[in-house]
Design a protein around this motif. Structure first.
Motif, PDB file in Angstrom:
ATOM      1  N   ASP A  14      -8.505  -8.006 -18.231  1.00 32.02           N
ATOM      2  CA  ASP A  14      -8.679  -7.018 -19.295  1.00 32.02           C
ATOM      3  C   ASP A  14      -7.991  -5.689 -19.006  1.00 32.02           C
ATOM      4  O   ASP A  14      -7.922  -4.824 -19.877  1.00 32.02           O
ATOM      5  CB  ASP A  14     -10.176  -6.760 -19.539  1.00 32.02           C
ATOM      6  N   ARG A  15      -7.467  -5.537 -17.796  1.00 32.22           N
ATOM      7  CA  ARG A  15      -6.872  -4.250 -17.411  1.00 32.22           C
ATOM      8  C   ARG A  15      -5.359  -4.290 -17.280  1.00 32.22           C
ATOM      9  O   ARG A  15      -4.717  -3.237 -17.254  1.00 32.22           O
ATOM     10  CB  ARG A  15      -7.483  -3.772 -16.096  1.00 32.22           C
ATOM     11  N   GLY A  58     -16.229  -5.033  -8.602  1.00 39.33           N
ATOM     12  CA  GLY A  58     -15.164  -4.221  -9.182  1.00 39.33           C
ATOM     13  C   GLY A  58     -13.848  -4.259  -8.436  1.00 39.33           C
ATOM     14  O   GLY A  58     -12.812  -3.869  -8.975  1.00 39.33           O
ATOM     15  N   PHE A  59     -13.860  -4.708  -7.191  1.00 42.98           N
ATOM     16  CA  PHE A  59     -12.619  -4.772  -6.433  1.00 42.98           C
ATOM     17  C   PHE A  59     -11.683  -5.798  -7.060  1.00 42.98           C
ATOM     18  O   PHE A  59     -12.119  -6.834  -7.570  1.00 42.98           O
ATOM     19  CB  PHE A  59     -12.874  -5.138  -4.980  1.00 42.98           C
ATOM     20  N   ALA A  60     -10.371  -5.513  -7.009  1.00 37.47           N
ATOM     21  CA  ALA A  60      -9.380  -6.396  -7.622  1.00 37.47           C
ATOM     22  C   ALA A  60      -8.156  -6.492  -6.715  1.00 37.47           C
ATOM     23  O   ALA A  60      -7.926  -5.631  -5.865  1.00 37.47           O
ATOM     24  CB  ALA A  60      -8.981  -5.852  -8.986  1.00 37.47           C
ATOM     25  N   PHE A  61      -7.375  -7.550  -6.935  1.00 33.93           N
ATOM     26  CA  PHE A  61      -6.154  -7.706  -6.152  1.00 33.93           C
ATOM     27  C   PHE A  61      -5.050  -8.351  -6.971  1.00 33.93           C
ATOM     28  O   PHE A  61      -5.309  -9.055  -7.957  1.00 33.93           O
ATOM     29  CB  PHE A  61      -6.394  -8.541  -4.891  1.00 33.93           C
ATOM     30  N   LEU A  62      -3.839  -8.091  -6.553  1.00 31.85           N
ATOM     31  CA  LEU A  62      -2.662  -8.801  -7.020  1.00 31.85           C
ATOM     32  C   LEU A  62      -1.810  -9.023  -5.780  1.00 31.85           C
ATOM     33  O   LEU A  62      -1.442  -8.060  -5.102  1.00 31.85           O
ATOM     34  CB  LEU A  62      -1.897  -7.994  -8.070  1.00 31.85           C
ATOM     35  N   ALA A  63      -1.556 -10.284  -5.475  1.00 30.73           N
ATOM     36  CA  ALA A  63      -0.783 -10.644  -4.286  1.00 30.73           C
ATOM     37  C   ALA A  63       0.424 -11.453  -4.740  1.00 30.73           C
ATOM     38  O   ALA A  63       0.278 -12.485  -5.400  1.00 30.73           O
ATOM     39  CB  ALA A  63      -1.637 -11.460  -3.323  1.00 30.73           C
ATOM     40  N   ASP A  93       0.133   1.603 -11.143  1.00 32.16           N
ATOM     41  CA  ASP A  93      -0.471   2.866 -10.692  1.00 32.16           C
ATOM     42  C   ASP A  93      -1.864   3.130 -11.263  1.00 32.16           C
ATOM     43  O   ASP A  93      -2.753   3.554 -10.526  1.00 32.16           O
ATOM     44  CB  ASP A  93       0.430   4.059 -11.011  1.00 32.16           C
ATOM     45  N   PRO A  94      -2.104   2.901 -12.549  1.00 33.55           N
ATOM     46  CA  PRO A  94      -3.450   3.183 -13.079  1.00 33.55           C
ATOM     47  C   PRO A  94      -4.560   2.415 -12.364  1.00 33.55           C
ATOM     48  O   PRO A  94      -5.686   2.903 -12.270  1.00 33.55           O
ATOM     49  CB  PRO A  94      -3.352   2.764 -14.550  1.00 33.55           C
ATOM     50  N   LEU A  95      -4.252   1.242 -11.840  1.00 31.10           N
ATOM     51  CA  LEU A  95      -5.282   0.459 -11.148  1.00 31.10           C
ATOM     52  C   LEU A  95      -5.706   1.101  -9.834  1.00 31.10           C
ATOM     53  O   LEU A  95      -6.836   0.920  -9.383  1.00 31.10           O
ATOM     54  CB  LEU A  95      -4.788  -0.964 -10.883  1.00 31.10           C
ATOM     55  N   PHE A  96      -4.800   1.829  -9.206  1.00 31.44           N
ATOM     56  CA  PHE A  96      -5.136   2.481  -7.948  1.00 31.44           C
ATOM     57  C   PHE A  96      -6.109   3.631  -8.160  1.00 31.44           C
ATOM     58  O   PHE A  96      -6.812   4.023  -7.234  1.00 31.44           O
ATOM     59  CB  PHE A  96      -3.871   2.967  -7.226  1.00 31.44           C
ATOM     60  N   GLY A 100     -11.046   0.473  -6.187  1.00 28.90           N
ATOM     61  CA  GLY A 100     -10.674  -0.632  -5.320  1.00 28.90           C
ATOM     62  C   GLY A 100      -9.672  -1.624  -5.862  1.00 28.90           C
ATOM     63  O   GLY A 100     -10.042  -2.599  -6.503  1.00 28.90           O
ATOM     64  N   PHE A 101      -8.390  -1.386  -5.612  1.00 30.49           N
ATOM     65  CA  PHE A 101      -7.334  -2.315  -5.993  1.00 30.49           C
ATOM     66  C   PHE A 101      -6.401  -2.512  -4.801  1.00 30.49           C
ATOM     67  O   PHE A 101      -6.024  -1.555  -4.130  1.00 30.49           O
ATOM     68  CB  PHE A 101      -6.542  -1.790  -7.201  1.00 30.49           C
ATOM     69  N   ALA A 102      -6.027  -3.760  -4.550  1.00 30.53           N
ATOM     70  CA  ALA A 102      -5.111  -4.083  -3.457  1.00 30.53           C
ATOM     71  C   ALA A 102      -3.892  -4.804  -4.018  1.00 30.53           C
ATOM     72  O   ALA A 102      -4.021  -5.767  -4.779  1.00 30.53           O
ATOM     73  CB  ALA A 102      -5.799  -4.971  -2.421  1.00 30.53           C
ATOM     74  N   LEU A 103      -2.711  -4.338  -3.624  1.00 35.33           N
ATOM     75  CA  LEU A 103      -1.441  -4.925  -4.046  1.00 35.33           C
ATOM     76  C   LEU A 103      -0.668  -5.319  -2.799  1.00 35.33           C
ATOM     77  O   LEU A 103      -0.560  -4.531  -1.855  1.00 35.33           O
ATOM     78  CB  LEU A 103      -0.636  -3.907  -4.861  1.00 35.33           C
ATOM     79  N   SER A 104      -0.135  -6.528  -2.794  1.00 37.93           N
ATOM     80  CA  SER A 104       0.688  -6.953  -1.660  1.00 37.93           C
ATOM     81  C   SER A 104       1.885  -7.764  -2.157  1.00 37.93           C
ATOM     82  O   SER A 104       1.848  -8.353  -3.238  1.00 37.93           O
ATOM     83  CB  SER A 104      -0.130  -7.790  -0.673  1.00 37.93           C
ATOM     84  N   PHE A 105       2.936  -7.764  -1.344  1.00 44.17           N
ATOM     85  CA  PHE A 105       4.164  -8.503  -1.654  1.00 44.17           C
ATOM     86  C   PHE A 105       4.760  -8.976  -0.337  1.00 44.17           C
ATOM     87  O   PHE A 105       5.021  -8.173   0.555  1.00 44.17           O
ATOM     88  CB  PHE A 105       5.135  -7.603  -2.416  1.00 44.17           C
ATOM     89  N   ASP A 106       4.959 -10.268  -0.214  1.00 36.36           N
ATOM     90  CA  ASP A 106       5.559 -10.853   0.977  1.00 36.36           C
ATOM     91  C   ASP A 106       6.729 -11.738   0.586  1.00 36.36           C
ATOM     92  O   ASP A 106       6.702 -12.377  -0.469  1.00 36.36           O
ATOM     93  CB  ASP A 106       4.535 -11.713   1.736  1.00 36.36           C
ATOM     94  N   MET A 107       7.733 -11.791   1.457  1.00 35.27           N
ATOM     95  CA  MET A 107       8.871 -12.687   1.282  1.00 35.27           C
ATOM     96  C   MET A 107       8.796 -13.784   2.320  1.00 35.27           C
ATOM     97  O   MET A 107       8.459 -13.531   3.473  1.00 35.27           O
ATOM     98  CB  MET A 107      10.195 -11.944   1.490  1.00 35.27           C
ATOM     99  N   GLN A 108       9.166 -14.963   1.901  1.00 35.02           N
ATOM    100  CA  GLN A 108       9.196 -16.120   2.789  1.00 35.02           C
ATOM    101  C   GLN A 108      10.546 -16.804   2.600  1.00 35.02           C
ATOM    102  O   GLN A 108      10.950 -17.091   1.472  1.00 35.02           O
ATOM    103  CB  GLN A 108       8.062 -17.060   2.405  1.00 35.02           C
TER     104      GLN A 108
END
Length: 132
Positions: A14-15, A58-63, A93-96, A100-108
């Motif tokens: 919803d966000r 309420g904590f959220a993530f996008l990985a 940015d608005p989620l931060f 509690g929002f966590a964003l991560s990005f990894d390359m493999q």
């Protein structure tokens, strides 16, 4: 073979407009100039069941994970990764500002000896570019 897989907590639904996130990642990846347009894939997978930190609802993530083939040097990968992460981070940015929002990005990097592909999209895009 740049394949982006985005996993995100269901409470982001919803966000954040995930279709916009997917398009932002696709477009930004192409902007870097190091990925073949015909190979770019971006998918978002909603995670219904997840637990974060101390379990607050309420904590959220996008990985995000990028799987790519060999052949790009570290400097090029870092420039591309920083550009993509920066644009995605700015969009989110608005989620931060929320709780509690966590964003991560990894390359493999996939080992070419154990990675098989078959793709007719490259040829189609080349033919279209030649013939308008």
């Amino acid at each position: 073979m740049p394949h982006f897989t985005i996993e995100y907590s269901a409470n982001l639904e919803d966000r954040v407009e995930m279709a916009a996130v997917v398009e932002l990642v696709r477009g930004t990846a192409i902007e870097t100039g190091i990925f073949p347009v015909g190979g770019v894939r971006v998918r978002a997978i909603r995670c219904e069941h997840y637990a974060i930190a101390d379990g607050r609802a309420g904590f959220a993530f996008l990985a995000m994970l990028l799987r790519l083939g060999e052949g790009r040097d570290l400097a090029a990968r870092k420039r591309a990764g920083e550009h993509i992460f920066s644009e995605l981070s700015r969009y989110l940015d608005p989620l931060f500002a929320d709780e509690g929002f966590a964003l991560s990005f990894d390359m493999q990097i996939n080992d070419k000896e154990t990675s098989w592909k078959r793709n007719s999209i490259h040829d189609l895009l080349i033919a279209e570019a030649r013939h308008g």
